[in-house]
Design a protein around this motif. Sequence first.
Motif, short mmCIF file in Angstrom:
data_model
loop_
_atom_site.label_atom_id
_atom_site.label_comp_id
_atom_site.label_asym_id
_atom_site.label_seq_id
_atom_site.Cartn_x
_atom_site.Cartn_y
_atom_site.Cartn_z
N ARG A 182 2.28 6.26 -7.21
CA ARG A 182 1.24 7.13 -7.79
C ARG A 182 1.62 8.61 -7.66
O ARG A 182 1.52 9.38 -8.62
N ALA A 183 2.04 9.00 -6.48
CA ALA A 183 2.37 10.40 -6.23
C ALA A 183 3.57 10.85 -7.06
O ALA A 183 3.53 11.91 -7.70
N ARG A 197 2.48 1.54 -3.45
CA ARG A 197 1.46 1.96 -4.42
C ARG A 197 1.21 3.48 -4.34
O ARG A 197 1.19 4.17 -5.35
N GLU A 198 1.05 3.99 -3.14
CA GLU A 198 0.80 5.42 -2.98
C GLU A 198 2.02 6.27 -3.37
O GLU A 198 1.87 7.31 -3.99
N ARG A 199 3.21 5.83 -3.00
CA ARG A 199 4.42 6.57 -3.35
C ARG A 199 4.61 6.62 -4.87
O ARG A 199 4.93 7.66 -5.43
N SER A 213 2.78 10.94 -10.91
CA SER A 213 1.88 12.07 -11.20
C SER A 213 2.60 13.41 -11.08
O SER A 213 2.46 14.27 -11.95
N ALA A 226 0.84 -1.21 0.00
CA ALA A 226 0.00 0.00 0.00
C ALA A 226 0.88 1.26 0.00
O ALA A 226 0.60 2.22 -0.72
N GLN A 227 1.95 1.24 0.81
CA GLN A 227 2.87 2.38 0.84
C GLN A 227 3.56 2.57 -0.51
O GLN A 227 3.69 3.69 -1.01
#
Length: 139
Positions: free
Chosen positions: A107-108, A103-105, A111, A100-101
């Motif tokens: 994505r950020a 995935r979020e890193r 982007s 999850a960490q």
Amino acid sequence: MTDAVSGGPGQPPQEELGRLHIHDRVVEKIAARAAREIAEAGSATPRVLGRSLPGAGRFGIRRADLEAAGKASAYIEGSATRIELSISVRWPASIPEVTAQVRERVRARVSDLTGLRVQEVGITVTDLVTDPAAGRRVH
């Protein structure tokens, strides 16, 4: 007949400003480095025909390593992208929490640096790393 839309006084029309193309390999490198920023994640174990390669380090093939970036693939369509990552996770960290960490890193970072919208980040955990020095033995 209409004139081209002007970008403002002294600027060329919008259609003359050009387009920006970001290659898949650039997004892959950004994603792999972003995943590496999570301390509990690292590079994936080498795989052949879907199976991990035990003892790969003896043949000069990279092993799972928490200091190296994972393997990434990016698929870009227009302004959206889908990313696939293969990583290892430090034992006994929670795999769902680490992924999850990551995935979020990813994505950020993708982007922020490219302006692309990340639709999906698929993650495959290929190995659990117990001790980074475990592969080194003196006989």
